[in-house]
Each structure stands twice: as C-alpha cells, then as structure tokens.
Design an enzyme around this catalytic site. Structure first.
Site, PDB file in Angstrom:
ATOM      1  N   ASP A 278       0.858  -1.189   0.000  1.00 35.66           N
ATOM      2  CA  ASP A 278       0.000   0.000   0.000  1.00 35.66           C
ATOM      3  C   ASP A 278       0.901   1.248   0.000  1.00 35.66           C
ATOM      4  OD1 ASP A 278      -2.352   1.521   0.291  1.00 35.66           O
ATOM      5  OD2 ASP A 278      -2.338   1.355   2.485  1.00 35.66           O
TER       6      ASP A 278
ATOM      7  N   GLU B 136      -2.212   6.019  -8.119  1.00 38.00           N
ATOM      8  CA  GLU B 136      -3.139   7.023  -7.570  1.00 38.00           C
ATOM      9  C   GLU B 136      -3.034   8.316  -8.364  1.00 38.00           C
ATOM     10  OE1 GLU B 136      -3.474   7.276  -3.305  1.00 38.00           O
ATOM     11  OE2 GLU B 136      -3.552   9.465  -3.370  1.00 38.00           O
TER      12      GLU B 136
ATOM     13  N   HIS C 217      -6.878  10.137   4.758  1.00 38.28           N
ATOM     14  CA  HIS C 217      -6.467   9.147   5.753  1.00 38.28           C
ATOM     15  C   HIS C 217      -6.740   9.651   7.172  1.00 38.28           C
ATOM     16  CE1 HIS C 217      -3.279   7.460   2.734  1.00 38.28           C
ATOM     17  NE2 HIS C 217      -4.402   6.781   2.650  1.00 38.28           N
ATOM     18  N   GLY C 218      -6.867   8.727   8.111  1.00 37.42           N
ATOM     19  CA  GLY C 218      -6.892   9.089   9.525  1.00 37.42           C
ATOM     20  C   GLY C 218      -8.288   9.218  10.117  1.00 37.42           C
TER      21      GLY C 218
ATOM     22  N   ALA D 144     -11.159   5.316   3.758  1.00 32.18           N
ATOM     23  CA  ALA D 144     -12.593   4.979   3.778  1.00 32.18           C
ATOM     24  C   ALA D 144     -13.116   4.577   5.163  1.00 32.18           C
ATOM     25  CB  ALA D 144     -12.865   3.869   2.780  1.00 32.18           C
TER      26      ALA D 144
HETATM   27  N1  PH4 Z   1      -4.452   3.591   3.781  1.00 33.36           N
HETATM   28  C1  PH4 Z   1      -3.642   3.306   4.961  1.00 33.36           C
HETATM   29  C2  PH4 Z   1      -2.364   4.126   4.991  1.00 33.36           C
HETATM   30  C3  PH4 Z   1      -1.573   3.957   6.280  1.00 33.36           C
HETATM   31  O1  PH4 Z   1       2.049   4.945   6.674  1.00 33.36           O
HETATM   32  P1  PH4 Z   1       0.823   4.354   7.291  1.00 33.36           P
HETATM   33  O2  PH4 Z   1       0.970   2.877   7.564  1.00 33.36           O
HETATM   34  O3  PH4 Z   1       0.339   5.089   8.514  1.00 33.36           O
HETATM   35  O4  PH4 Z   1      -0.298   4.525   6.153  1.00 33.36           O
HETATM   36  O5  PH4 Z   1      -3.892   3.451   2.579  1.00 33.36           O
HETATM   37  C4  PH4 Z   1      -5.781   4.014   3.822  1.00 33.36           C
HETATM   38  O6  PH4 Z   1      -6.342   4.413   2.805  1.00 33.36           O
HETATM   39  C5  PH4 Z   1      -6.493   3.966   5.146  1.00 33.36           C
HETATM   40  O7  PH4 Z   1      -7.637   4.815   5.215  1.00 33.36           O
HETATM   41  P2  PH4 Z   1      -8.270   5.145   6.684  1.00 33.36           P
HETATM   42  O8  PH4 Z   1      -7.283   5.998   7.414  1.00 33.36           O
HETATM   43  O9  PH4 Z   1      -9.553   5.876   6.411  1.00 33.36           O
HETATM   44  O10 PH4 Z   1      -8.528   3.822   7.335  1.00 33.36           O
HETATM   45 ZN    ZN Z   2      -4.335   5.115   1.447  1.00 39.81          ZN
END
Ligand code: PH4
Ligand code: ZN
Length: 298
Positions: free
Chosen positions: A73, A125, A170-171, A202
């Site tokens: 990812d 993306e 995200h987050g 999402a």
């Molecule tokens: N992701 C997760 C990305 C996480 O560097 P990291 O491990 O902190 O990155 O690709 C999402 O799209 C998650 O979406 P969400 O935050 O809404 O669950």
């Molecule tokens: Zn993501």
C-alpha cells in the site's frame, strides 16, 4: 477485483502492522467467506521488516479457504515495489500522486514494466487524499481526480487499478462539518475508466468505538469518518477495492484501554492483545458485510 466491479461489491484491503491485525483479518475473511486483501505500507515494513510480513501472510494464506492477496500500500519508490514483487506480493501500489501528471505516469509505468511480467498487478493514484471541505473550487480541482486525466493516465500506464480522490483522506479526522464526497466526479471517472477503482481513506470512525476509547482515557475529540451510506453509494458507482486502517487502529486502542482498566491484574500479552484481535476481527467482518464481499467464496 474485476468480478467485484461486475457484481457491484468491493473487496476490502485491510492494513496490518503486527500478528494480531493479520489474525483478525484472516479469521474474519474465513468466517465471512470473503475474498480479502492484506495490505502493508512502507512504514509498517520499516517497523517489522518485509520478510516478517511476507512469511506470516503466506503462512496464514496457505491453508485459508478464501482468496487472500498480499498488497503493498502506498509504495513510495521503484526499489520498494521491486522488493515486494521479488518477495511474492500479489499486487503493489505505486503512489506518485505527489508528482506532476507526467512524473506520476513515468514512475507508474516503470513499476508496471517490472510487475506485469511477474504476474503482479499494479495500483496507482491520481489526485491527492487531502481534506477539501474548506477549499475553493480551484483548490478542489487541483486535489481531486480529473476524469479526463484519469482516462489518459490509465491508457498510458496500463495500470490494473486506480485510486481516486473524491474527498476522502487518511486518519480519524476527515471532516470538520458534514461528510461530503464528490459522487458526480466518481460517476464521470467510472464512465471514462474501465479498470477497478479504489477508495482510500474509507474508515467510518464508528462512534461506539470512539466512545469506548474516550471512556477509558483516549483523547479523540472531533474524530469523524465516512458514513456507511456513502460507502454503499461509492460501491454502487464503481468502487471495487476499499482501504481500511484507521477503524482497526481505533478498535485496537479502545479495546486494550478497556481491557487493562477492567483487568488490572492481567499481564499476559496474549490475553490483552487477544481481546484487541477479537475487536478488530468484528470490525473487519462488519466491513465485509458493508462492502457485500461476504459469502462470495463458495
Ligand atoms: N491507507 C492506509 C495508509 C496507512 O504509513 P501508514 O501505515 O500510517 O499509512 O492506505 C488508507 O487508505 C487507510 O484509510 P483510513 O485511514 O480511512 O482507514
Ligand atoms: Zn491510502
């Protein structure tokens, strides 16, 4: 993902960062008879090592009676993508969304050229996952995915799946006001792009998890996610893969906090983390029902 697209359901891609999150995802997929994508990011790889994830996911996937793929990812560069391809990942994302259009195409094309001969599929993306609710029209246009650009991007790169920006981020703090996604834009992208579309950022940030975490001391004021009806609508408009990380992190945190307060004499990590695994598993199962991927494995 192609059958997901045809049958209007989505496959969940769940981020894992340790043994418990992997067990939660695998057990949920088996119980729900659902295909599943296990996702790791470069920061998780830095945390635990590529070999660790490769081995534990393959070990878990082998006897599992459901299709499980291992996905990189937000791959940051060709080197990381290449290492994951060599390690046997089934798909890799190369995230050139921070680059200009031509730079993103060039980077994506390099990864496609490495991945396709090995039978590995590639997600790219276009557009950026930034909050846009207080933006001007010009700022929104600069951040969200342009349908014509998406069409050209897919033709020129030959990617297998495209992550689109329609207002998610995200987050746990996705919106200050009403959650709003640009469904008109998604419709236009779908008309122009034939490959599976991916929705990042999402998580729904369920209020019951936030309330539990806060009850046991977490500070999460203002947390807000994507309402479930928005997710249903996004799937009906062609989203075939959905990324979830934050909701699992929140379930983990709320449950560990509760467990430690309620069981002050307990110091067995298997009991503490086992309770968190069960909570994450329930979240994954509820997503599989929401995404309508439950019961797809006969
Ligand atoms: N992701 C997760 C990305 C996480 O560097 P990291 O491990 O902190 O990155 O690709 C999402 O799209 C998650 O979406 P969400 O935050 O809404 O669950
Ligand atoms: Zn993501």
């Amino acid at each position: 993902m192609s059958s997901a697209m045809k049958e209007a359901y989505a496959v969940g891609a769940f981020n894992i960062s340790n043994l418990e999150s992997l067990l939660a995802v695998v057990e949920a997929a088996v119980e729900e008879k659902s295909p599943v994508i296990v996702a790791v990011t470069p920061s998780s790889i830095r945390y635990a090592g590529l070999a660790f994830f490769e081995k534990i996911v393959k070990t878990a996937a082998k006897p599992a009676p459901v299709p499980m793929s291992l996905h990189l990812d937000h791959g940051e560069d060709v080197e990381t993508a290449s290492k994951c391809i060599e390690a046997g990942f089934t798909s890799v994302m190369i995230d050139g969304s921070h680059l200009k259009f031509e730079g993103n195409i060039a980077l994506t094309k390099r990864v496609v050229n490495l991945a396709h001969p090995k039978g590995v599929s590639v997600e790219a993306e276009l557009g950026r996952l930034a909050g846009v609710e207080e933006s001007t029209v010009e700022e929104r246009e600069a951040v969200l995915t342009d349908p014509d650009a998406a069409e050209e991007f897919v033709k020129r790169t030959d990617v297998d799946a495209l992550a689109v920006a329609i207002g998610t981020s995200h987050g746990a703090y996705k919106f200050k006001g009403e959650p709003k996604l640009d469904f008109e834009r998604l419709k236009l992208i779908r008309e122009k792009v034939g490959i599976p579309l991916v929705l990042h950022g999402a998580s729904s940030v369920p209020s019951w998890i936030i309330e539990k975490a806060v009850k046991y001391g977490a500070e999460l004021g203002g947390a807000k996610g994507i309402p479930e009806e928005h997710i249903r609508k996004a799937i009906s408009l062609g989203i075939a893969k959905i990324n979830i990380d934050t909701d699992l992190r929140l379930a983990f945190t709320a449950t560990v906090r509760e467990f430690l307060v309620k069981s002050p004499k307990m110091f067995d990590p298997r009991k503490i983390l086992g309770s968190a695994k069960e909570a994450m598993k329930e979240v994954v199962k509820s997503k599989m029902l929401l995404f309508r991927s439950s019961g797809k494995v006969l």
